[in-house]
Design an enzyme around this catalytic site. Structure first.
Site, PDB file in Angstrom:
ATOM      1  N   GLY A 105     -41.095  37.997  19.308  1.00  0.00           N
ATOM      2  CA  GLY A 105     -40.331  37.160  18.382  1.00  0.00           C
ATOM      3  C   GLY A 105     -39.476  37.901  17.367  1.00  0.00           C
ATOM      4  N   ASP A 107     -36.455  39.196  17.784  1.00  0.00           N
ATOM      5  CA  ASP A 107     -35.006  39.172  18.027  1.00  0.00           C
ATOM      6  C   ASP A 107     -34.254  38.918  16.725  1.00  0.00           C
ATOM      7  OD1 ASP A 107     -33.074  38.604  20.700  1.00  0.00           O
ATOM      8  OD2 ASP A 107     -32.307  37.882  18.778  1.00  0.00           O
ATOM      9  N   ASN A 473     -30.876  46.118  21.168  1.00  0.00           N
ATOM     10  CA  ASN A 473     -32.102  45.627  20.518  1.00  0.00           C
ATOM     11  C   ASN A 473     -31.868  45.276  19.044  1.00  0.00           C
ATOM     12  OD1 ASN A 473     -34.113  45.234  22.324  1.00  0.00           O
ATOM     13  ND2 ASN A 473     -35.141  47.201  22.016  1.00  0.00           N
ATOM     14  N   TYR A 474     -30.691  45.635  18.523  1.00  0.00           N
ATOM     15  CA  TYR A 474     -30.308  45.157  17.192  1.00  0.00           C
ATOM     16  C   TYR A 474     -29.249  44.077  17.394  1.00  0.00           C
ATOM     17  CZ  TYR A 474     -32.415  49.349  14.987  1.00  0.00           C
ATOM     18  OH  TYR A 474     -33.259  50.334  14.545  1.00  0.00           O
TER      19      TYR A 474
HETATM   20  P1  FDA Z   1     -38.421  38.666  21.173  1.00  0.00           P
HETATM   21  O1  FDA Z   1     -39.613  38.023  21.749  1.00  0.00           O
HETATM   22  O2  FDA Z   1     -37.694  37.938  20.102  1.00  0.00           O
HETATM   23  O3  FDA Z   1     -37.436  39.042  22.343  1.00  0.00           O
HETATM   24  C1  FDA Z   1     -36.213  39.724  22.144  1.00  0.00           C
HETATM   25  C2  FDA Z   1     -35.240  39.395  23.276  1.00  0.00           C
HETATM   26  O4  FDA Z   1     -35.792  39.771  24.526  1.00  0.00           O
HETATM   27  C3  FDA Z   1     -34.930  37.906  23.398  1.00  0.00           C
HETATM   28  O5  FDA Z   1     -33.624  37.741  23.916  1.00  0.00           O
HETATM   29  C4  FDA Z   1     -35.931  37.438  24.420  1.00  0.00           C
HETATM   30  O6  FDA Z   1     -35.542  36.255  25.081  1.00  0.00           O
HETATM   31  C5  FDA Z   1     -36.011  38.616  25.359  1.00  0.00           C
HETATM   32  N1  FDA Z   1     -37.337  38.776  25.942  1.00  0.00           N
HETATM   33  C6  FDA Z   1     -38.505  38.838  25.272  1.00  0.00           C
HETATM   34  N2  FDA Z   1     -39.506  39.011  26.138  1.00  0.00           N
HETATM   35  C7  FDA Z   1     -38.968  39.073  27.358  1.00  0.00           C
HETATM   36  C8  FDA Z   1     -39.524  39.223  28.659  1.00  0.00           C
HETATM   37  N3  FDA Z   1     -40.821  39.372  28.831  1.00  0.00           N
HETATM   38  N4  FDA Z   1     -38.697  39.219  29.732  1.00  0.00           N
HETATM   39  C9  FDA Z   1     -37.359  39.068  29.553  1.00  0.00           C
HETATM   40  N5  FDA Z   1     -36.782  38.904  28.342  1.00  0.00           N
HETATM   41  C10 FDA Z   1     -37.571  38.913  27.255  1.00  0.00           C
HETATM   42  N6  FDA Z   1     -36.344  48.485  18.045  1.00  0.00           N
HETATM   43  C11 FDA Z   1     -36.532  49.758  18.471  1.00  0.00           C
HETATM   44  O7  FDA Z   1     -36.020  50.143  19.514  1.00  0.00           O
HETATM   45  N7  FDA Z   1     -37.313  50.601  17.733  1.00  0.00           N
HETATM   46  C12 FDA Z   1     -37.922  50.224  16.576  1.00  0.00           C
HETATM   47  O8  FDA Z   1     -38.617  51.027  15.942  1.00  0.00           O
HETATM   48  C13 FDA Z   1     -37.721  48.881  16.123  1.00  0.00           C
HETATM   49  N8  FDA Z   1     -38.302  48.429  14.975  1.00  0.00           N
HETATM   50  C14 FDA Z   1     -38.132  47.121  14.579  1.00  0.00           C
HETATM   51  C15 FDA Z   1     -38.754  46.638  13.419  1.00  0.00           C
HETATM   52  C16 FDA Z   1     -38.599  45.324  13.034  1.00  0.00           C
HETATM   53  C17 FDA Z   1     -39.275  44.815  11.793  1.00  0.00           C
HETATM   54  C18 FDA Z   1     -37.807  44.439  13.811  1.00  0.00           C
HETATM   55  C19 FDA Z   1     -37.638  43.000  13.410  1.00  0.00           C
HETATM   56  C20 FDA Z   1     -37.196  44.914  14.964  1.00  0.00           C
HETATM   57  C21 FDA Z   1     -37.342  46.249  15.357  1.00  0.00           C
HETATM   58  N9  FDA Z   1     -36.719  46.735  16.501  1.00  0.00           N
HETATM   59  C22 FDA Z   1     -36.916  48.037  16.902  1.00  0.00           C
HETATM   60  C23 FDA Z   1     -35.887  45.853  17.332  1.00  0.00           C
HETATM   61  C24 FDA Z   1     -36.728  45.281  18.476  1.00  0.00           C
HETATM   62  O9  FDA Z   1     -36.937  46.275  19.452  1.00  0.00           O
HETATM   63  C25 FDA Z   1     -35.991  44.110  19.140  1.00  0.00           C
HETATM   64  O10 FDA Z   1     -35.779  43.107  18.202  1.00  0.00           O
HETATM   65  C26 FDA Z   1     -36.791  43.602  20.336  1.00  0.00           C
HETATM   66  O11 FDA Z   1     -35.936  42.841  21.161  1.00  0.00           O
HETATM   67  C27 FDA Z   1     -37.956  42.762  19.875  1.00  0.00           C
HETATM   68  O12 FDA Z   1     -38.798  42.461  20.933  1.00  0.00           O
HETATM   69  P2  FDA Z   1     -39.785  41.224  20.777  1.00  0.00           P
HETATM   70  O13 FDA Z   1     -40.491  41.053  22.069  1.00  0.00           O
HETATM   71  O14 FDA Z   1     -40.585  41.361  19.551  1.00  0.00           O
HETATM   72  O15 FDA Z   1     -38.754  40.064  20.497  1.00  0.00           O
END
Ligand code: FDA
Length: 538
Positions: A105, A107, A473-474
């Site tokens: 979550g 994103d 990823n940003y």
């Molecule tokens: P989320 O679930 O929101 O998914 C992100 C995107 O990927 C969405 O478009 C989603 O639909 C898609 N997605 C998710 N799961 C999927 C799956 N299983 N199959 C296909 N698509 C899927 N980045 C980095 O490289 N290094 C870092 O150190 C950090 N640190 C960091 C800290 C904080 C506080 C934040 C808010 C963000 C980061 N990030 C980062 C950025 C982070 O890597 C990026 O936001 C990722 O997409 C987050 O993944 P999540 O699964 O948490 O997000």
């Protein structure tokens, strides 16, 4: 509300759904589809479920995408079996519902849980197992696991192996690896996605595929081509990397009065070329240094925060620092020696302690604020005068918390070809910048969004050009989008943001998308577009 095979509550749920509006009958068909396509009971929440809001909000990290005015899914599905994901994909397809897939979550634009059309969230939070195979130095990790869970479970098995994941423990593995993913071992081992050797994916037809059955093109695309474009990755097989028994961390804050400008300027020449076992990141911050990335308190000042991981002992690190970066004045007493998994808990605790590994399992949001993020790459060191311009903007009127996070690449990143994976920014892109601005009140949205655009404009002369590169990823919808419903604009328009994220790889991503999801089931405002819609009957 749980809807299972023996639908004790199912009929009453359907009746209530039928009463609440135009989506009633389609929703009924959709729920029926889910039940008849999955072999086990599926956790499914509709807007009439008492826990709907808590389930939806559980991993919302950016409050800009929460609240009554933000579009909500008609249903949230929390699968615990691959077959339930397959059923959800088939049913969304049959009922023309958009899918939002969510792992952790995080994103930045809320693309995993918001859409401007009728949609369903498939939330992988319950698919979070981590199975470590120390003999073969691999681990199968489900997408809903957080990075912290992965580190914690690796640590239980061995202190000799780690994984080059990110810094923030609550980030989901699913999104992180889908966008490439950097962390504090990026200079030694490359991106997280560089260390993935297999994956399990549900494609647009609901088929469950592994690396062999999906083929090398699709396997290439899902390791960095951005989430939500090619299918739902259920699990990733990670290649674990060797880490020494003792690693060293340090965190050092220098205010403007302590020569922060000179230090950041000098850092640019050092951090991307120093010993590849050493990562030194910098957070340039104005007003309150809350360490949004991490846990921890604040400091009302302007300055630079240097944070580091060295894969070795302090006695080895100190001579390296004295030779290459004496200006920072690092002493052995500033260093913290731990094993690798403990070193991951140190930033997670806000650089307070490495002793409490439980912090790695904590899924609570670090920030309850609203935020906007943008990214850039520095290809040539920025002058001190240009850095002064950044400091000036950090305390602009009415702007709450600002952080520029500077990440050094180089090392292993320079050895990996730009086409090896969809993430092209390696050799020639020594420093990545993330611009973060965070605030509390919805009334302040416009002011902060405009501020971030103004800083981005200011930085244009000092960063990569033609195209100005960005990190997928940003996520940043300011740099261009598909249509609101995710359908492609033109290839030329998509190229504007596509080339920024993926450079020379964008065209191959479009080809893979056209091959595996020609009807564009998996789509959002920045999903990879297929070439063209297929013709019926050839
Ligand atoms: P989320 O679930 O929101 O998914 C992100 C995107 O990927 C969405 O478009 C989603 O639909 C898609 N997605 C998710 N799961 C999927 C799956 N299983 N199959 C296909 N698509 C899927 N980045 C980095 O490289 N290094 C870092 O150190 C950090 N640190 C960091 C800290 C904080 C506080 C934040 C808010 C963000 C980061 N990030 C980062 C950025 C982070 O890597 C990026 O936001 C990722 O997409 C987050 O993944 P999540 O699964 O948490 O997000």
């Amino acid at each position: 509300m749980e809807i299972g095979r023996n639908y004790v509550n199912f009929i009453s749920v359907l009746v209530s759904l039928l009463l609440w509006g135009c989506w009633g009958s389609n929703l009924e068909d959709f729920l029926h589809c889910i039940s008849s396509n999955s072999s086990n009971s599926t956790l499914l929440y509709t807007q009439s479920s008492s826990s709907y809001s808590s389930v939806l909000n559980f991993t919302i990290r950016n409050l800009r995408f929460s609240g009554p005015n933000v579009p909500k899914p008609i249903a949230i599905i929390k699968p615990s079996q691959p077959s339930q994901v397959q059923a959800a994909v088939i049913c969304c397809n049959n009922h023309d519902l958009r899918i939002r897939v969510r792992s952790g979550g995080h994103d930045f634009e809320g693309l995993s849980y918001v859409a401007n059309v009728t949609f369903v969230v498939i939330d992988l939070v319950n698919l979070n197992s981590v199975t470590v195979d120390i003999e073969n130095n691999t681990a199968w990790v489900q997408s809903g696991a957080t990075q912290g869970e992965v580190y914690y479970k690796l640590g239980l098995k061995s202190s000799a192996f780690g994984f080059p994941g990110g810094v923030q423990p609550t980030v989901g593995i699913g999104g992180f690896l889908s966008g490439g993913g950097y962390g504090m071992m990026v200079r030694k081992y490359g991106l997280g996605a560089d260390n993935v050797v297999d994956a399990l994916l549900v494609d647009a037809n609901g088929r469950l595929l592994d690396r062999d059955s999906m083929g090398e093109d699709l396997f290439w695309a899902i390791r960095g081509g951005g989430g939500g474009s090619f299918g739902i990755v259920l699990a990733w097989k990670l290649k674990l990397v060797p880490v020494p028994p003792t690693v060293t961390s340090f965190a050092a804050y220098r205010s403007l009065d302590q020569n922060a400008t000179d230090l950041v300027h000098r850092w640019q020449f050092v951090a991307p070329v120093i010993d590849e076992r050493l990562f030194i990141g910098v957070i340039v911050s104005g007003l309150i240094l809350i360490l949004f990335f991490f846990r921890g308190g604040g400091r009302r000042t302007k300055g630079a925060f240097f944070y580091s991981l060295f894969l070795g002992k302090a006695e080895e690190l100190i001579p390296i620092m004295e030779k290459s970066f004496p200006e920072l004045g690092l002493k052995k007493a500033d260093c913290l020696e731990t094993n690798w998994v403990e070193s991951t808990a140190y930033p997670a605790s806000g650089f307070v302690t490495a002793n409490d590994l439980n912090v790695l399992l904590d899924r609570d949001p670090l920030s309850s604020g609203r935020f906007k993020t943008k990214s850039d790459y520095i290809t040539e060191p920025i002058s001190e005068a240009a850095l002064d311009g950044i400091w000036e903007r950090l305390d602009a009127d009415g702007i709450e918390t600002v952080q520029l996070v500077l990440i050094p690449y180089g090392g292993k990143m320079n050895e990996i070809a730009e086409t090896e994976l969809p993430s092209p920014h390696r050799d020639g892109y020594p420093i990545k910048i993330g611009y973060y601005v965070t605030w509390e009140s919805p009334e302040a949205d416009m002011r902060h969004l405009e501020w971030s655009r103004e800083v981005y404009e200011y930085m244009a002369p000092f960063v990569s050009k033609s195209p100005r590169a960005a990190y997928v990823n940003y996520r940043d919808l300011d740099i261009g989008t598909n249509n609101e419903d995710g359908t492609p604009t033109s290839f030329e328009e998509a190229s504007v943001w596509g080339l920024k994220y993926f450079g020379v790889n964008f065209e191959r991503l479009v080809r893979v998308k056209t091959m595996v999801d020609p009807c564009n089931l998996f789509r959002h405002q920045q999903s990879i577009p297929p070439m063209a819609q297929p013709k019926i009957n050839g």
